[in-house]
Design a protein around this motif. Structure first.
Motif, PDB file in Angstrom:
ATOM      1  N   PHE B 144       3.493  11.746 -48.308  1.00 22.11           N
ATOM      2  CA  PHE B 144       2.463  11.025 -47.561  1.00 22.11           C
ATOM      3  C   PHE B 144       2.920  10.842 -46.114  1.00 22.11           C
ATOM      4  O   PHE B 144       3.926  10.182 -45.875  1.00 22.11           O
ATOM      5  CB  PHE B 144       2.237   9.633 -48.160  1.00 22.11           C
ATOM      6  CG  PHE B 144       1.581   9.648 -49.514  1.00 22.11           C
ATOM      7  CD1 PHE B 144       0.222   9.916 -49.638  1.00 22.11           C
ATOM      8  CD2 PHE B 144       2.307   9.381 -50.666  1.00 22.11           C
ATOM      9  CE1 PHE B 144      -0.394   9.913 -50.890  1.00 22.11           C
ATOM     10  CE2 PHE B 144       1.698   9.381 -51.908  1.00 22.11           C
ATOM     11  CZ  PHE B 144       0.346   9.653 -52.026  1.00 22.11           C
ATOM     12  N   LEU B 145       2.177  11.394 -45.185  1.00 19.25           N
ATOM     13  CA  LEU B 145       2.473  11.139 -43.765  1.00 19.25           C
ATOM     14  C   LEU B 145       1.375  10.233 -43.192  1.00 19.25           C
ATOM     15  O   LEU B 145       0.322  10.682 -42.767  1.00 19.25           O
ATOM     16  CB  LEU B 145       2.579  12.454 -42.978  1.00 19.25           C
ATOM     17  CG  LEU B 145       3.726  13.389 -43.391  1.00 19.25           C
ATOM     18  CD1 LEU B 145       3.789  14.616 -42.482  1.00 19.25           C
ATOM     19  CD2 LEU B 145       5.081  12.685 -43.387  1.00 19.25           C
ATOM     20  N   TRP B 146       1.651   8.927 -43.259  1.00 17.82           N
ATOM     21  CA  TRP B 146       0.724   7.920 -42.735  1.00 17.82           C
ATOM     22  C   TRP B 146       1.024   7.699 -41.256  1.00 17.82           C
ATOM     23  O   TRP B 146       2.178   7.799 -40.834  1.00 17.82           O
ATOM     24  CB  TRP B 146       0.906   6.589 -43.459  1.00 17.82           C
ATOM     25  CG  TRP B 146       0.767   6.621 -44.944  1.00 17.82           C
ATOM     26  CD1 TRP B 146       1.786   6.658 -45.856  1.00 17.82           C
ATOM     27  CD2 TRP B 146      -0.448   6.588 -45.706  1.00 17.82           C
ATOM     28  NE1 TRP B 146       1.270   6.650 -47.129  1.00 17.82           N
ATOM     29  CE2 TRP B 146      -0.099   6.605 -47.069  1.00 17.82           C
ATOM     30  CE3 TRP B 146      -1.796   6.536 -45.348  1.00 17.82           C
ATOM     31  CZ2 TRP B 146      -1.047   6.579 -48.090  1.00 17.82           C
ATOM     32  CZ3 TRP B 146      -2.738   6.505 -46.361  1.00 17.82           C
ATOM     33  CH2 TRP B 146      -2.362   6.524 -47.709  1.00 17.82           C
ATOM     34  N   SER B 148       1.276   4.923 -39.541  1.00 19.66           N
ATOM     35  CA  SER B 148       2.200   3.832 -39.212  1.00 19.66           C
ATOM     36  C   SER B 148       3.573   4.035 -39.839  1.00 19.66           C
ATOM     37  O   SER B 148       4.436   3.173 -39.721  1.00 19.66           O
ATOM     38  CB  SER B 148       1.617   2.494 -39.667  1.00 19.66           C
ATOM     39  OG  SER B 148       1.867   2.291 -41.041  1.00 19.66           O
ATOM     40  N   ALA B 149       3.772   5.159 -40.538  1.00 23.89           N
ATOM     41  CA  ALA B 149       5.066   5.392 -41.201  1.00 23.89           C
ATOM     42  C   ALA B 149       5.603   6.783 -40.893  1.00 23.89           C
ATOM     43  O   ALA B 149       6.448   7.297 -41.607  1.00 23.89           O
ATOM     44  CB  ALA B 149       4.920   5.188 -42.707  1.00 23.89           C
ATOM     45  N   THR B 150       5.098   7.381 -39.815  1.00 22.77           N
ATOM     46  CA  THR B 150       5.577   8.712 -39.414  1.00 22.77           C
ATOM     47  C   THR B 150       5.991   8.630 -37.951  1.00 22.77           C
ATOM     48  O   THR B 150       5.224   8.983 -37.046  1.00 22.77           O
ATOM     49  CB  THR B 150       4.457   9.759 -39.624  1.00 22.77           C
ATOM     50  OG1 THR B 150       3.960   9.627 -40.963  1.00 22.77           O
ATOM     51  CG2 THR B 150       4.975  11.177 -39.435  1.00 22.77           C
ATOM     52  N   PRO B 151       7.200   8.122 -37.706  1.00 29.57           N
ATOM     53  CA  PRO B 151       7.578   7.806 -36.326  1.00 29.57           C
ATOM     54  C   PRO B 151       7.952   9.045 -35.502  1.00 29.57           C
ATOM     55  O   PRO B 151       8.239  10.106 -36.042  1.00 29.57           O
ATOM     56  CB  PRO B 151       8.783   6.890 -36.507  1.00 29.57           C
ATOM     57  CG  PRO B 151       9.379   7.294 -37.798  1.00 29.57           C
ATOM     58  CD  PRO B 151       8.225   7.740 -38.671  1.00 29.57           C
ATOM     59  N   PRO B 259       1.172   1.998 -46.297  1.00 28.55           N
ATOM     60  CA  PRO B 259       1.998   1.018 -45.590  1.00 28.55           C
ATOM     61  C   PRO B 259       1.143  -0.157 -45.102  1.00 28.55           C
ATOM     62  O   PRO B 259      -0.083  -0.103 -45.149  1.00 28.55           O
ATOM     63  CB  PRO B 259       2.548   1.807 -44.400  1.00 28.55           C
ATOM     64  CG  PRO B 259       2.113   3.219 -44.570  1.00 28.55           C
ATOM     65  CD  PRO B 259       0.973   3.232 -45.540  1.00 28.55           C
TER      66      PRO B 259
END
Lengths: 292, 268
Positions: B144-146, B148-151, B259
């Protein structure tokens, strides 16, 4: 030609440094849980608090390696006086989760966390530990009076607009099954959490938990086992490391074992790890990940 | 060096995230982008959520839409019992199973065979930029590449490790983009088959195009007959939770993997 060395235990390579844990409060905690796998307590000073500068040095390394997420734990992270600045530093680089017992969450704390979360493009997840549906189930584990105080902390987080994740362990009877889980989520909704989330952890028979139940049996080991690629990929030590004030360890579970300390820096810690500890057996058998 | 021209060079392409058996939205999207793009690519997960999975597959194949495998196609092509969506929560897994069992049962073996011929990634050029199409992430089909969670540091690593300027993915069902530099970054095409958890029944397609010499992504809303879809879902006895999402635009399942930021934006 000599035969290749035979390893007694399988070895987990680090395939990617995705998750970096920080034991930001050391082993210092404001309570003394009966099942704590690293025996954190108000008087456990075996691991000191980390300073903002110490955390910052490892964050810079993690950024260089393209880390994906940061977790902060202890002990109790909110006992660290620099915690808000530290969380701000981490949130500039990626999503952050904080594992807390919520006893120090007051309206001002919850508001400050909300403003930190709002200022970052990344998620701030707060994960609160609670060991039952009521004081009768929680307090024998987490301490007299803690149930009410944890619920108050959760209430403050909810009031400030957070959607905390609640962590419970299998010490809470029946919670691992879907009925128990549904019951727990319903209880959290009734307590005012709008979008409750739940993480159930297996118990690790390490630290204080060995006195509450018992230690691992001699057969509970990965000795002589070979792991398939899929089995290996499921282990958290293939994608994460645990940073403490005393160096970088393979994972959050094994900081009491000197052999699990890999190096002083993240860069030097990126080597394979031999799965020689009983906790490795739990991770393999249950698919445990300390991540949310 | 990987072959960068595997799927050709284009000026403007449309990307379709998970179609999830929403053949009505697929029809609407293909019509919407017709004659406006050089090519359309489908990023996998053609089944799940909606009714009559073969209708989506027939449409994709009839129109010759180049496609890659999602976890659904990988699972269906190999006849596994699980969609491998990657959920950890029992409730999410419960609904994922209903979707998968329904889809597996109603997907023809010929379509399953076709799914097995699809690549897991495709490389193309849009303008000057190298674009890598994948389902979850270039390294794992169900990652999962969201947003807010893929900096940024992680995206930088993905681009370097996979020798590309842009990663284009789906799997989360929510569309977003993050540029590290002009024409360099990540684009999640979201989903064509399910609303974006925003309280409206519309769904989204993605246009990748070079404008002023720099690649950009535009997310285009797609309106379709969602009431008809909802009716057909109900007739097929798909869970009322899914039907509600098609009508209201709010997700009722697949919530636990999200997230904090994405979760807070939804109703449930």
């Amino acid at each position: 030609m000599s035969a290749p060395a035979v390893r007694a235990y399988p070895v987990a390579p680090l395939t990617a440094l995705d998750t970096v844990w920080f034991q930001v409060a050391g082993t210092l905690c404001n309570i003394r849980c009966a099942h704590c796998f690293i025996s954190c307590a108000p008087d456990n000073r075996s691991f000191p608090m980390m300073t903002r500068a110490e955390v910052g040095a490892r964050l810079r390394e993690a950024e260089e390696f393209g880390a994906r997420e940061y977790y902060f734990t202890g002990g109790e992270p909110f006992m660290n006086k620099e915690i808000f600045e530290i969380l701000g530093d981490a949130l500039a680089l990626g999503p952050v989760s904080v594992l807390t017992n919520a006893l120090l969450i007051k309206p001002k704390t919850a508001a400050r966390l909300k403003s930190l979360a709002g200022a970052s493009p990344y998620s701030l997840d707060l994960r609160v530990s609670l060991d039952g549906y009521d004081a009768a189930t929680n307090d024998p584990i987490r301490g007299e009076g803690t149930f009410d105080r944890i619920m108050a902390g959760l209430g403050e987080l909810a009031a400030a607009g957070h959607d905390p994740v609640v962590t419970t362990t299998e010490a809470c009877e029946g919670v691992a099954a879907s009925e128990g889980r549904a019951r727990f989520l319903e209880f959290l909704r009734a307590a005012g959490l709008k979008r409750p989330r739940l993480k159930v952890l297996p118990l690790l028979r390490l630290g204080a938990e060995t006195a509450r139940t018992h230690a691992y049996e001699s057969w509970e080991t990965l000795r002589g086992r070979e792991l398939s690629e899929t089995e290996g990929a499921g282990l958290q030590c293939t994608t994460s490391r645990m940073v403490t004030a005393k160096g970088v360890y393979v994972c959050p579970l094994l900081i009491d074992f000197p052999g699990a300390r890999l190096a002083a820096t993240l860069r030097e810690s990126l080597r394979p790890f031999e799965l020689a500890y009983p906790a490795c057996f739990t991770c393999h058998a249950t698919g445990l990940s300390c991540r949310t | 060096m990987p072959d960068l021209s595997e799927a050709g060079t284009y000026r403007r392409v449309a990307l379709l995230g998970g179609v999830y058996s929403n053949y009505l939205a697929l029809e609407a999207a293909l019509k919407l982008v017709e004659n406006k793009v050089d090519a359309v690519f489908a990023l996998g997960d053609f089944g799940a959520f909606g009714p009559h999975p073969d209708r989506t597959l027939e449409l994709l194949r009839e129109k010759g839409v180049p496609a890659i495998q999602g976890n659904y196609e990988e699972s269906l092509a190999t006849d596994t019992d699980d969609c491998h969506c990657g959920y950890t929560d029992p409730r999410d897994n419960h609904f994922a199973r209903i979707s998968y069992d329904y889809t597996k049962e109603r997907t023809s073996s010929e379509h399953k065979r076709w799914m097995g011929t699809l690549p897991k990634t495709l490389r193309l050029r849009v303008g000057k930029s190298r674009v890598l199409l994948c389902h979850g992430s270039p390294r794992r089909i169900n990652e999962f590449l969201w947003e807010s969670a893929t900096p940024v540091p992680f995206v930088r690593r993905l681009l370097a490790e996979h020798e590309t300027d842009v990663v284009a993915c789906t799997h989360t069902g929510l569309h977003w983009k993050r540029w590290l530099a002009p024409g360099r970054g990540i684009v999640n095409a979201g989903a064509l088959g399910r609303p974006a958890n925003d309280g409206t029944p519309r769904v989204w397609a993605t246009i990748l195009e070079e404008a002023d010499s720099v690649l950009d992504a535009r997310f285009v809303p797609v309106d379709y007959d969602h009431e008809r879809l909802a009716r057909e879902m109900a007739e097929e006895r798909l869970p009322s939770e899914f039907v509600e999402t098609a009508r209201t635009g709010w997700w009722t399942t697949c919530l636990e993997a999200m997230p904090a930021k994405e979760r807070a934006a939804g109703r449930f």
